[in-house]
Design a protein around this motif. Structure first.
Motif, PDB file in Angstrom:
ATOM      1  N   TYR A 215      -9.838  -4.636  -0.235  1.00  0.00           N
ATOM      2  CA  TYR A 215      -9.989  -4.461   1.202  1.00  0.00           C
ATOM      3  C   TYR A 215      -9.833  -2.987   1.540  1.00  0.00           C
ATOM      4  N   GLN A 216     -10.331  -2.616   2.694  1.00  0.00           N
ATOM      5  CA  GLN A 216     -10.256  -1.227   3.133  1.00  0.00           C
ATOM      6  C   GLN A 216      -8.842  -0.900   3.587  1.00  0.00           C
ATOM      7  N   VAL A 217      -8.420   0.323   3.309  1.00  0.00           N
ATOM      8  CA  VAL A 217      -7.124   0.810   3.763  1.00  0.00           C
ATOM      9  C   VAL A 217      -7.326   2.133   4.497  1.00  0.00           C
ATOM     10  N   ALA A 218      -6.260   2.606   5.138  1.00  0.00           N
ATOM     11  CA  ALA A 218      -6.296   3.887   5.831  1.00  0.00           C
ATOM     12  C   ALA A 218      -6.315   5.012   4.797  1.00  0.00           C
ATOM     13  N   PRO A 219      -6.623   6.242   5.200  1.00  0.00           N
ATOM     14  CA  PRO A 219      -6.601   7.360   4.250  1.00  0.00           C
ATOM     15  C   PRO A 219      -5.309   7.401   3.456  1.00  0.00           C
ATOM     16  N   VAL A 220      -5.436   7.607   2.153  1.00  0.00           N
ATOM     17  CA  VAL A 220      -4.298   7.540   1.241  1.00  0.00           C
ATOM     18  C   VAL A 220      -3.599   8.893   1.211  1.00  0.00           C
ATOM     19  N   SER A 221      -2.438   8.948   1.822  1.00  0.00           N
ATOM     20  CA  SER A 221      -1.679  10.191   1.895  1.00  0.00           C
ATOM     21  C   SER A 221      -0.197   9.868   1.908  1.00  0.00           C
ATOM     22  N   GLY A 222       0.598  10.659   1.193  1.00  0.00           N
ATOM     23  CA  GLY A 222       2.026  10.377   1.112  1.00  0.00           C
ATOM     24  C   GLY A 222       2.299   9.276   0.105  1.00  0.00           C
ATOM     25  N   ASP A 223       3.425   8.601   0.268  1.00  0.00           N
ATOM     26  CA  ASP A 223       3.812   7.539  -0.668  1.00  0.00           C
ATOM     27  C   ASP A 223       4.713   6.558   0.065  1.00  0.00           C
ATOM     28  N   ALA A 224       4.151   5.427   0.467  1.00  0.00           N
ATOM     29  CA  ALA A 224       4.901   4.416   1.215  1.00  0.00           C
ATOM     30  C   ALA A 224       4.184   3.080   1.098  1.00  0.00           C
ATOM     31  N   PRO A 225       4.906   1.963   1.248  1.00  0.00           N
ATOM     32  CA  PRO A 225       4.266   0.640   1.149  1.00  0.00           C
ATOM     33  C   PRO A 225       3.133   0.438   2.139  1.00  0.00           C
ATOM     34  N   GLU A 226       3.181   1.148   3.276  1.00  0.00           N
ATOM     35  CA  GLU A 226       2.156   0.970   4.300  1.00  0.00           C
ATOM     36  C   GLU A 226       0.772   1.431   3.843  1.00  0.00           C
ATOM     37  N   LEU A 227       0.711   2.175   2.745  1.00  0.00           N
ATOM     38  CA  LEU A 227      -0.582   2.651   2.266  1.00  0.00           C
ATOM     39  C   LEU A 227      -1.519   1.505   1.892  1.00  0.00           C
ATOM     40  N   ILE A 228      -0.974   0.355   1.524  1.00  0.00           N
ATOM     41  CA  ILE A 228      -1.838  -0.762   1.123  1.00  0.00           C
ATOM     42  C   ILE A 228      -2.010  -1.777   2.252  1.00  0.00           C
ATOM     43  N   ASP A 229      -1.612  -1.427   3.486  1.00  0.00           N
ATOM     44  CA  ASP A 229      -1.879  -2.307   4.620  1.00  0.00           C
ATOM     45  C   ASP A 229      -3.384  -2.345   4.874  1.00  0.00           C
ATOM     46  N   PRO A 230      -3.966  -3.534   5.036  1.00  0.00           N
ATOM     47  CA  PRO A 230      -5.421  -3.615   5.229  1.00  0.00           C
ATOM     48  C   PRO A 230      -5.849  -3.162   6.618  1.00  0.00           C
ATOM     49  N   VAL A 231      -7.026  -2.561   6.672  1.00  0.00           N
ATOM     50  CA  VAL A 231      -7.641  -2.222   7.954  1.00  0.00           C
ATOM     51  C   VAL A 231      -8.995  -2.915   8.082  1.00  0.00           C
ATOM     52  N   GLY A 232      -9.277  -3.809   7.165  1.00  0.00           N
ATOM     53  CA  GLY A 232     -10.518  -4.567   7.201  1.00  0.00           C
ATOM     54  C   GLY A 232     -10.324  -5.882   6.480  1.00  0.00           C
ATOM     55  N   PRO A 233     -11.314  -6.766   6.472  1.00  0.00           N
ATOM     56  CA  PRO A 233     -11.196  -8.066   5.810  1.00  0.00           C
ATOM     57  C   PRO A 233     -11.145  -7.934   4.303  1.00  0.00           C
ATOM     58  N   GLU A 234     -10.462  -8.888   3.658  1.00  0.00           N
ATOM     59  CA  GLU A 234     -10.384  -8.885   2.198  1.00  0.00           C
ATOM     60  C   GLU A 234     -11.638  -9.519   1.623  1.00  0.00           C
ATOM     61  N   ARG A 235     -12.077  -8.980   0.488  1.00  0.00           N
ATOM     62  CA  ARG A 235     -13.257  -9.488  -0.196  1.00  0.00           C
ATOM     63  C   ARG A 235     -12.942  -9.717  -1.661  1.00  0.00           C
ATOM     64  N   GLU A 236     -13.578 -10.712  -2.265  1.00  0.00           N
ATOM     65  CA  GLU A 236     -13.432 -10.958  -3.691  1.00  0.00           C
ATOM     66  C   GLU A 236     -14.549 -10.252  -4.444  1.00  0.00           C
ATOM     67  N   VAL A 237     -14.228  -9.849  -5.672  1.00  0.00           N
ATOM     68  CA  VAL A 237     -15.211  -9.127  -6.468  1.00  0.00           C
ATOM     69  C   VAL A 237     -16.327 -10.059  -6.906  1.00  0.00           C
ATOM     70  N   GLY A 238     -15.981 -11.187  -7.502  1.00  0.00           N
ATOM     71  CA  GLY A 238     -16.989 -12.112  -8.006  1.00  0.00           C
ATOM     72  C   GLY A 238     -17.688 -11.570  -9.238  1.00  0.00           C
ATOM     73  N   TYR A 239     -18.634 -12.299  -9.769  1.00  0.00           N
ATOM     74  CA  TYR A 239     -19.358 -11.893 -10.976  1.00  0.00           C
ATOM     75  C   TYR A 239     -20.577 -11.069 -10.600  1.00  0.00           C
ATOM     76  N   SER A 240     -20.891 -10.143 -11.485  1.00  0.00           N
ATOM     77  CA  SER A 240     -22.103  -9.360 -11.281  1.00  0.00           C
ATOM     78  C   SER A 240     -23.317 -10.217 -11.606  1.00  0.00           C
TER      79      SER A 240
END
Length: 241
Positions: A215-240
């Motif tokens: 899923y999309q996250v905010a710009p990755v800066s610093g170091d905190a658990p909030e870096l992996i908070d989603p800002v968009g819907p989650e998607r599965e990879v699935g098979y190619s």
């Protein structure tokens, strides 16, 4: 590529997951923005004893081959391309005997459109750590004496391969995710470490890659658990296709 990841699992949890027999005393603290050259935990099997011992050790994330005169390299070595790793002098010695697993809770990848880079967080859909195929090498600092504990530096890299499924819409590369049935052979220092072995684990990684989500996250800066908070819907990879 795999240029940033997170490590949040405790040493005891990793030891249990990978059947570790020896755990190093000082492992890296949890981080939500691990960068190349920083310390990371790796799983390896040491030939210093008979039988071999499976260890959990801290390593510098950027492999330095034994023949290098210094710790820094003229080019990036935090990733190694799976298709050519057996040919490259920097990596082929490590591939032969010193292979590792790099356990991560997930990693970041950036989708580039024009000049805009959008970060995504990639992780397993079951919440378990990802076991990434890696290599390690002990580098000896020639400027330090034989009794100096800092003389030897453990370094490591992560193998990458062409991206699979919908992850290819973000970036054309991804780390090689090892399924559990490949762990023992990949770590075994007595197994032939050649391009054929790499090709086999890349092929076997297809199913493991299918169990990823992102899923999309905010710009990755610093170091905190909030870096992996989603800002968009989650998607599965699935098979190619």
């Amino acid at each position: 590529m795999c240029g940033r990841f997170i490590i949040t699992d405790s040493a005891p949890d990793l030891a249990a997951m990978f059947d570790i027999e020896h755990e190093a005393g000082e492992l890296p603290e949890p981080s939500w923005n691990v960068k190349p050259t920083e310390q990371i935990p790796i799983v390896l099997e040491s030939m210093k004893s008979d039988p071999v011992v499976r260890r959990l050790e801290p390593a510098r994330w950027s492999l330095v081959p034994t023949f290098s005169p210094e710790l820094t390299a003229a080019f990036a070595t935090f990733n190694a391309r799976a298709e050519t790793v057996g040919e490259k002098p920097t990596f082929r010695t490590a591939l032969a005997k010193t292979r590792a697993i790099v356990p991560v809770a997930g990693y970041y990848e950036w989708q580039t459109v024009g000049t805009v880079k959008t970060p995504y967080f990639v992780h397993s859909d079951d919440g378990l750590p990802l076991a990434l195929a890696g290599l390690y090498s002990w580098w000896r600092n020639p400027t330090l004496g034989p009794d100096d504990p800092a003389r030897w530096v453990l370094t490591a890299t992560i193998l990458t391969a062409p991206a699979q499924g919908s992850l290819a819409d973000i970036h054309d590369r991804m780390p090689v995710v090892l399924p559990e049935e490949c762990w023992d052979r990949w770590l075994d220092p007595h197994a032939d470490g050649d391009q054929a072995l790499v090709d086999a684990v890349v092929e076997a990684s297809t199913e493991a890659a299918a169990g990823l989500a992102f899923y999309q996250v905010a710009p990755v800066s610093g170091d905190a658990p909030e870096l992996i908070d989603p800002v968009g819907p989650e998607r599965e990879v699935g098979y190619s296709a």
